[in-house]
Design a protein around this motif. Structure first.
Motif, PDB file in Angstrom:
ATOM      1  N   SER A 203     -29.190  49.342 -19.355  1.00 44.03           N
ATOM      2  CA  SER A 203     -29.301  50.495 -20.587  1.00 44.03           C
ATOM      3  C   SER A 203     -29.998  51.659 -19.889  1.00 44.03           C
ATOM      4  O   SER A 203     -30.826  51.286 -18.991  1.00 44.03           O
ATOM      5  CB  SER A 203     -29.514  50.000 -21.785  1.00 44.03           C
ATOM      6  N   GLY A 204     -30.055  52.909 -20.613  1.00 42.97           N
ATOM      7  CA  GLY A 204     -30.820  53.891 -20.356  1.00 42.97           C
ATOM      8  C   GLY A 204     -32.035  53.999 -21.091  1.00 42.97           C
ATOM      9  O   GLY A 204     -32.770  55.062 -21.330  1.00 42.97           O
ATOM     10  N   ASP A 205     -32.257  52.702 -22.129  1.00 42.23           N
ATOM     11  CA  ASP A 205     -33.389  52.937 -22.998  1.00 42.23           C
ATOM     12  C   ASP A 205     -34.652  53.175 -22.228  1.00 42.23           C
ATOM     13  O   ASP A 205     -34.855  52.799 -21.232  1.00 42.23           O
ATOM     14  CB  ASP A 205     -33.503  51.718 -23.760  1.00 42.23           C
TER      15      ASP A 205
ATOM     16  N   THR B  32     -19.088  51.665 -24.331  1.00 39.26           N
ATOM     17  CA  THR B  32     -19.425  52.689 -24.921  1.00 39.26           C
ATOM     18  C   THR B  32     -19.295  52.707 -26.493  1.00 39.26           C
ATOM     19  O   THR B  32     -17.840  52.570 -26.692  1.00 39.26           O
ATOM     20  CB  THR B  32     -19.171  54.059 -24.402  1.00 39.26           C
TER      21      THR B  32
ATOM     22  N   ASN C 141     -33.703  47.093 -18.680  1.00 39.92           N
ATOM     23  CA  ASN C 141     -33.990  48.366 -18.952  1.00 39.92           C
ATOM     24  C   ASN C 141     -34.786  49.112 -17.787  1.00 39.92           C
ATOM     25  O   ASN C 141     -36.042  48.938 -17.540  1.00 39.92           O
ATOM     26  CB  ASN C 141     -34.923  48.771 -20.248  1.00 39.92           C
TER      27      ASN C 141
ATOM     28  N   ILE D   1     -22.722  48.059 -18.421  1.00 39.05           N
ATOM     29  CA  ILE D   1     -23.588  49.286 -18.541  1.00 39.05           C
ATOM     30  C   ILE D   1     -23.286  49.726 -19.861  1.00 39.05           C
ATOM     31  O   ILE D   1     -22.514  49.953 -20.127  1.00 39.05           O
ATOM     32  CB  ILE D   1     -23.602  49.941 -17.629  1.00 39.05           C
ATOM     33  N   SER D   2     -24.308  49.625 -20.984  1.00 35.66           N
ATOM     34  CA  SER D   2     -24.371  50.388 -22.132  1.00 35.66           C
ATOM     35  C   SER D   2     -24.576  51.857 -21.648  1.00 35.66           C
ATOM     36  O   SER D   2     -25.497  52.473 -21.691  1.00 35.66           O
ATOM     37  CB  SER D   2     -25.251  49.977 -23.104  1.00 35.66           C
ATOM     38  N   MET D   3     -23.311  52.444 -21.773  1.00 34.47           N
ATOM     39  CA  MET D   3     -23.344  54.060 -21.120  1.00 34.47           C
ATOM     40  C   MET D   3     -22.867  54.924 -22.031  1.00 34.47           C
ATOM     41  O   MET D   3     -21.668  54.921 -22.663  1.00 34.47           O
ATOM     42  CB  MET D   3     -22.528  54.021 -19.725  1.00 34.47           C
TER      43      MET D   3
ATOM     44  N   SER E 189     -18.939  60.240 -21.765  1.00 35.78           N
ATOM     45  CA  SER E 189     -19.034  59.105 -20.870  1.00 35.78           C
ATOM     46  C   SER E 189     -17.785  58.653 -19.830  1.00 35.78           C
ATOM     47  O   SER E 189     -17.558  58.164 -18.935  1.00 35.78           O
ATOM     48  CB  SER E 189     -19.200  57.880 -21.873  1.00 35.78           C
TER      49      SER E 189
ATOM     50  N   ASP F 128     -29.425  59.586 -19.121  1.00 32.41           N
ATOM     51  CA  ASP F 128     -30.175  58.371 -18.656  1.00 32.41           C
ATOM     52  C   ASP F 128     -29.365  57.429 -18.476  1.00 32.41           C
ATOM     53  O   ASP F 128     -29.490  56.921 -17.199  1.00 32.41           O
ATOM     54  CB  ASP F 128     -31.228  57.977 -19.849  1.00 32.41           C
ATOM     55  N   SER F 129     -28.497  56.819 -19.158  1.00 31.80           N
ATOM     56  CA  SER F 129     -27.878  55.894 -18.809  1.00 31.80           C
ATOM     57  C   SER F 129     -26.480  55.858 -17.816  1.00 31.80           C
ATOM     58  O   SER F 129     -26.203  55.130 -16.925  1.00 31.80           O
ATOM     59  CB  SER F 129     -26.873  55.393 -20.127  1.00 31.80           C
TER      60      SER F 129
END
Length: 620
Positions: free
Chosen positions: A379-381, A304, A505, A273-275, A319, A280-281
């Motif tokens: 991601s949270g994008d 991160t 996403n 996970i890109s956090m 994070s 959001d992420s």
């Protein structure tokens, strides 16, 4: 993430097997699990497999269920349970396939995603895409009809490129794969170059930087028998004004859809996970962990990017707080020491189309780190836009004297979060009085002949954001429907990055987005109220209540002030598009964030130089 390619010789000539093999093999880096081709006279498909879901373990492509209709796809189909039920109703029978793919035996199993696409095509033909959700890019050859049918997902997460060259139609989800075909020239599309220099992306969703190569826009399909016919199968509709009696029902419905969006994207043994430390992420990570609760064989790790000294940055702390609360490992990529245009002269960063961001090597390294862990990246994008409030809506409410409704929401927010909500009152009143908001400046360094020939000043003035599709949140609608997202998704695809990790996403889920545009803008999108309430008891309160916090400094501006000229060695071809004297004279080493156009000529120059050394079809 799998690679797809196809060749259809419309004059009936047999497909060149060596050419198809070469084009398929070219994509082996993005599909290392299997590589297959299929040829039937003048029609041929190639496929390189990357398995990123449990169901994909049974996939073999190019695929047929009946020997008559053939599929090559890069697809993850979501809402599988609902789709299977719909198909079973349509067929009046249980939907099962032989246990061994493409063979007959007594044992059977539930269809994988590729098989579901073919079943949907059997059921609804061209309208099958109206029943599919997920991220997909596919082509189907209908033998009895002698017709090719292709489609791309709702938001264009999966790329689809094609070229129609007189007697041949070729397609792929990898742009440089198409360039291997001898019929595809290296002639450039000057309109796309103009768009890049104006907006950092190609605003025409039907074209690419190469004149011969087209793009299938998001939510579009193509049918090809004798000529190609393209149309759209979905648009984000006008709001349906969904109203519930209980405010909790809005949150419950959101939770149901958000959980489904995440669950459909984590059908894999390991998920990275890109956090950041933002809401959001962190919410995506939290739902991922809840979905995997008790399943010890399934891995989740956070990744991160942080600044430790170059600029003020609190993401390491926030994070880390989320990771500790969720009980997952977190991997930090410190990015203070990256330089502008780092490694842009190296072959693996020779992007298929121009890249605008001078620090793209950071994203490349993040993708690489995640790929070393697993093949799926969440991601949270999209969260910022999907949950964006509306200045225009607020202005309408103020002009309609709906003060009490706004005031109640205001008091509730202050009582909950102990701060004034970012409703945008100042901007709303300004727009209500007709005062313009700040706009991006028009670059002064465009080559005069190029500017006149393409009428770039007029193109710059035309608005790319289709905000008229929404009454209550036109800014959010315009942002989500902008051509910029299609470009971003393509630049994150392995065909661009050469890294075998599939980014997913959850906020770009058609079911979730349609719901978010059907509910009232106030209070649910005031500082992402609906997401904050949904995360009650799931995320740490320090994160749940944290306001939107952009970086307190600009790494790009700091590095730019350190000297951009060392990265600019213009090749002669650049002068056709950029007045070099004006560019060098007008571009300072100050705050680049307010003059972001100024790094676009440098990006184009790098790309043009790399292009001269990568003339694919000349080598083939």
């Amino acid at each position: 993430m799998s690679g797809i390619v196809g060749i259809i010789n419309l004059d009936g000539a047999p497909v060149d097997r060596d050419l198809l093999t070469r084009m398929t093999k070219f994509m082996s880096y993005r599909g290392p699990d299997a590589q297959e081709i299929w040829i039937d006279g003048n029609v041929a498909f190639g496929h390189t497999m990357l398995r990123t879901t449990w169901e994909a373990e049974t996939e073999i492509q190019p695929l047929t269920l009946d020997g008559k209709v053939r599929l090559t796809a890069d697809a993850r189909i979501d809402g599988r349970k609902e789709l299977i039920a719909e198909l079973e109703t349509k067929f009046g029978a249980k939907l099962r396939v032989p246990q061994g793919a493409n063979c007959n035996n007594s044992e059977s199993r539930i269809p994988n995603d590729a098989e579901l696409i073919l079943f949907a095509y059997q059921a609804w033909e061209r309208d099958c895409v109206k029943h599919l959700i997920g991220d997909f890019s596919f082509a189907i050859w209908d033998g009895p009809e002698r017709m090719l049918f292709c489609a791309r997902d709702h938001f264009g997460v999966k790329p689809f490129y094609y070229a129609s060259l007189g007697g041949v139609f070729i397609f792929s989800n990898t742009l440089n794969c198409l360039r291997l075909h001898p019929g595809v020239s290296n002639e450039l599309n000057e309109v796309a170059i103009g768009d890049f220099l104006l907006t950092a992306s190609n605003r025409d969703l039907t074209s690419t930087i190469f004149a011969d190569v087209k793009r299938l826009p998001p939510a579009n399909r193509i049918s090809l028998a004798t000529i190609a016919e393209r149309d759209s199968y979905w648009t984000l509709s006008q709001e349906t004004d969904l109203r519930y009696r209980r405010s909790g029902d809005y949150v419950d419905h959101f939770n149901e859809l958000f959980n489904s969006a995440v669950a459909d994207r984590i059908r894999s043994a390991k998920v990275g996970i890109s956090m950041s430390g933002g809401l959001d992420s962190a919410a995506v990570a939290a739902i991922t962990c809840r979905q995997r609760l008790g399943k010890t064989e399934l891995g989740v790790e956070a990744f991160t990017m942080v600044y430790d000294w170059l600029i003020p940055d609190e993401e390491r702390y926030y994070s880390g707080l989320v990771a500790e609360h969720l009980g997952i490992p977190i991997n930090y990529l410190a990015v203070d020491n990256y330089s502008l245009y780092e490694r842009w002269d190296q072959p693996f960063l020779a992007y298929p189309e121009p890249m605008y961001f001078p620090l793209s090597a950071i994203s490349f390294d993040l993708f690489n780190r995640i790929s070393n862990y697993g093949r799926v990246m969440l991601s949270g994008d999209g969260g910022d836009l999907a949950l964006l409030p509306s200045v225009k809506y607020l202005s309408q409410q103020l002009r309609s004297f709906r003060w009490w409704h706004i005031f109640k929401s205001f008091l509730k927010h202050v009582g909950t979060y102990r701060r004034v909500p970012a409703l945008g009152f100042r901007t709303a009143f300004r727009s209500g009085r007709g005062k313009p908001v700040a706009q991006t400046t028009y670059p002064i360094w465009l080559a005069p002949s190029f500017k006149r020939r393409l009428e770039l000043s007029g193109r710059f003035e035309r608005n790319d954001l289709t905000g008229s599709g929404s009454r209550t949140r036109p800014e959010a609608y315009g942002g989500l429907m902008s051509s910029a997202w299609s470009n971003i998704f393509e630049q994150e695809d392995p065909g661009f990055t050469s890294v075998i990790v599939e980014k997913r996403n959850p906020f770009f889920d058609a079911r979730l987005i349609e719901y978010l545009f059907s509910i009232p803008a106030i209070p649910w999108f005031v500082e992402k109220e609906i997401l904050r309430l949904a995360m009650t008891g799931i995320l740490p309160e320090e994160i749940r209540r944290r306001p939107k916090s952009p970086l307190q400094g600009s790494a790009l501006s700091k590095l730019w002030r350190g000297g951009w000229r060392q990265y600019f060695d213009p090749i002669p071809r650049l002068s056709a598009y950029v007045d070099l004297d004006v560019f060098v004279g007008s571009t300072s080493e100050g705050d680049i964030d307010h003059r972001w156009h100024d790094y676009l000529p440098i990006g184009l120059n790098y790309w043009l130089r790399n292009l001269e050394g990568n003339q694919y079809n000349a080598e083939s």
